[in-house]
Design an enzyme around this catalytic site. Sequence first.
Site, PDB file in Angstrom:
ATOM      1  N   ARG A  83       0.830  -1.215   0.000  1.00 31.69           N
ATOM      2  CA  ARG A  83       0.000   0.000   0.000  1.00 31.69           C
ATOM      3  C   ARG A  83       0.862   1.262   0.000  1.00 31.69           C
ATOM      4  O   ARG A  83       0.419   2.340  -0.371  1.00 31.69           O
ATOM      5  CB  ARG A  83      -0.970  -0.024   1.195  1.00 31.69           C
ATOM      6  CG  ARG A  83      -2.006   1.057   1.130  1.00 31.69           C
ATOM      7  CD  ARG A  83      -3.270   0.825   1.969  1.00 31.69           C
ATOM      8  NE  ARG A  83      -3.203  -0.188   2.977  1.00 31.69           N
ATOM      9  CZ  ARG A  83      -2.690  -0.029   4.203  1.00 31.69           C
ATOM     10  NH1 ARG A  83      -2.208   1.146   4.570  1.00 31.69           N
ATOM     11  NH2 ARG A  83      -2.673  -1.030   5.063  1.00 31.69           N
ATOM     12  N   TYR A 104     -15.459  17.361 -15.181  1.00 30.37           N
ATOM     13  CA  TYR A 104     -15.960  16.006 -14.964  1.00 30.37           C
ATOM     14  C   TYR A 104     -16.975  16.017 -13.812  1.00 30.37           C
ATOM     15  O   TYR A 104     -16.706  16.552 -12.738  1.00 30.37           O
ATOM     16  CB  TYR A 104     -14.785  15.074 -14.660  1.00 30.37           C
ATOM     17  CG  TYR A 104     -15.179  13.628 -14.546  1.00 30.37           C
ATOM     18  CD1 TYR A 104     -15.914  13.000 -15.543  1.00 30.37           C
ATOM     19  CD2 TYR A 104     -14.816  12.889 -13.437  1.00 30.37           C
ATOM     20  CE1 TYR A 104     -16.284  11.673 -15.440  1.00 30.37           C
ATOM     21  CE2 TYR A 104     -15.163  11.549 -13.323  1.00 30.37           C
ATOM     22  CZ  TYR A 104     -15.906  10.956 -14.330  1.00 30.37           C
ATOM     23  OH  TYR A 104     -16.272   9.643 -14.220  1.00 30.37           O
ATOM     24  N   LYS A 132      -7.134   7.460 -19.511  1.00 31.33           N
ATOM     25  CA  LYS A 132      -7.404   8.038 -20.830  1.00 31.33           C
ATOM     26  C   LYS A 132      -6.135   8.008 -21.696  1.00 31.33           C
ATOM     27  O   LYS A 132      -5.717   6.953 -22.110  1.00 31.33           O
ATOM     28  CB  LYS A 132      -7.965   9.459 -20.644  1.00 31.33           C
ATOM     29  CG  LYS A 132      -9.100   9.547 -19.613  1.00 31.33           C
ATOM     30  CD  LYS A 132     -10.307   8.738 -20.018  1.00 31.33           C
ATOM     31  CE  LYS A 132     -11.549   8.943 -19.187  1.00 31.33           C
ATOM     32  NZ  LYS A 132     -11.460   8.942 -17.738  1.00 31.33           N
ATOM     33  N   ASP A 141      -6.381  19.459 -13.569  1.00 37.39           N
ATOM     34  CA  ASP A 141      -6.638  18.149 -14.176  1.00 37.39           C
ATOM     35  C   ASP A 141      -6.286  18.277 -15.658  1.00 37.39           C
ATOM     36  O   ASP A 141      -6.980  18.948 -16.420  1.00 37.39           O
ATOM     37  CB  ASP A 141      -8.120  17.788 -13.978  1.00 37.39           C
ATOM     38  CG  ASP A 141      -8.475  16.411 -14.542  1.00 37.39           C
ATOM     39  OD1 ASP A 141      -7.805  15.967 -15.492  1.00 37.39           O
ATOM     40  OD2 ASP A 141      -9.432  15.797 -14.037  1.00 37.39           O
TER      41      ASP A 141
HETATM   42  N1  PLP Z   1     -10.863  13.787 -14.863  1.00 34.09           N
HETATM   43  C1  PLP Z   1     -11.414  13.865 -16.094  1.00 34.09           C
HETATM   44  C2  PLP Z   1     -11.213  15.118 -16.897  1.00 34.09           C
HETATM   45  C3  PLP Z   1     -12.156  12.791 -16.611  1.00 34.09           C
HETATM   46  O1  PLP Z   1     -12.721  12.877 -17.837  1.00 34.09           O
HETATM   47  C4  PLP Z   1     -12.321  11.626 -15.811  1.00 34.09           C
HETATM   48  C5  PLP Z   1     -13.084  10.439 -16.279  1.00 34.09           C
HETATM   49  O2  PLP Z   1     -13.786  10.431 -17.229  1.00 34.09           O
HETATM   50  C6  PLP Z   1     -11.754  11.604 -14.537  1.00 34.09           C
HETATM   51  C7  PLP Z   1     -11.026  12.686 -14.107  1.00 34.09           C
HETATM   52  C8  PLP Z   1     -11.898  10.398 -13.660  1.00 34.09           C
HETATM   53  O3  PLP Z   1     -10.982   9.421 -14.034  1.00 34.09           O
HETATM   54  P1  PLP Z   1     -11.193   7.842 -13.758  1.00 34.09           P
HETATM   55  O4  PLP Z   1     -12.349   7.403 -14.595  1.00 34.09           O
HETATM   56  O5  PLP Z   1      -9.881   7.257 -14.176  1.00 34.09           O
HETATM   57  O6  PLP Z   1     -11.460   7.694 -12.292  1.00 34.09           O
END
Ligand code: PLP
Length: 397
Positions: A66, A119, A214, A189
């Site tokens: 962990r 998101y 992604k 992000d």
């Molecule tokens: N940040 C963005 C811009 C996203 O589009 C997404 C998921 O679609 C996330 C975070 C969350 O990522 P995860 O699906 O890997 O938890």
Amino acid sequence: MTDDGERGARREPGPSTRAVHGGERWPKADDALVEPVALTATYTFADTAALVDFKEGRTSREEYGRYGNPTVAALERKVSALEGAEDTAAFGSGMAAIGTTLLALLKSGGHVVLLADGYRRTRQLVAGTLGRYGVEHTLVEDPRAIADAIGPSTRVVVVECPSNPYLRVVDLPGIAARARAARARLVVDVTFATPVNLRALGHGADLVVHSATKYLAGHNDVLAGTVSGSAPLVSLVRELRGVLGGVLDPHAAFLVLRGLKTLALRVERQNATALALALALERHPRVRRVWYPALESHPDHDDARKLLSGAGGVVTFEIDGDVAATSAFVDRLRIPRIAPSLGGVESLVEQPALMSYYELDSATRESIGMKDCLVRFSAGVEDTEDVVGDVLHALGG
Ligand code: PLP
């Protein structure tokens, strides 16, 4: 790559060189070329003296899964090399990365400024979950209003760049300066940008986070997340990861590492296809509006030109029709599959109204900007002409 003065100064390696060689350590176990997968939940000590040496900081090694794993650490070094970061912590998903980061930076009474376009789960985390623990927030619609929303109790500013789904691009240096003056942290992000198109730490971000699910992993076969930044800040996040347990699995780390080696190649194709698609869509009579930062018509085109070296693989657009006409267009597409993700080698398409916002009625969706006629298209690495041709065919022309 030599450091030979006679042949000129050594340039900083480009994104593809960093993607292949960045963060690699030599020699590896058994002189392997590729990072082995270290499948172990725990690590042994030869004797009590070895344990005490470790606890006293005289040796650096792993202790328990962990807290760390060599394959996960190899991924963390490569992402650091790509982002120009001192350190990176890897997680089991993008949301685990974002959640652990915000919990590490915030306490009750702290205020978060959050870009509204983004998101949905991140908004739910800030407004819902963290709100229940006394964290306050301001949701900002206009990227240009973010800096003015920062107040004396603001501890964290959270933006996506480009954002999901309208691909908004913020003035990172301007927001970073205001955040710094307020002693708030700027968390960006950069899932949609990738370090190929944007190195946000160089523009003032304190931490950059990825849904590595992604573009970084890039093959739609693994969930992962990363947080990168200065060593002290990432340590804070990593310590909480050790408590909350959202660490990345070593198998998954291997897949992300493997995917990363072709990141720059993939993103180059995805940038090119998305740009060609955006230009074709903007000329099409059945398309009401196209959102793509490289287009002059995008509201943040000027900031995009300053910050982004490529506008990314996602194009968002409005069909000139209602929800059914938009679905009929989506259903006529042959190359992209209908699915809720982006950034991988397969092109994917979704109608946000029917994917992430399905349970809301049309009027509520409209009020938060999720129009029924909106389509989000994530370009894969198929041939550009095939992807653009497929979309034009589905539009009927
Ligand atoms: N940040 C963005 C811009 C996203 O589009 C997404 C998921 O679609 C996330 C975070 C969350 O990522 P995860 O699906 O890997 O938890």
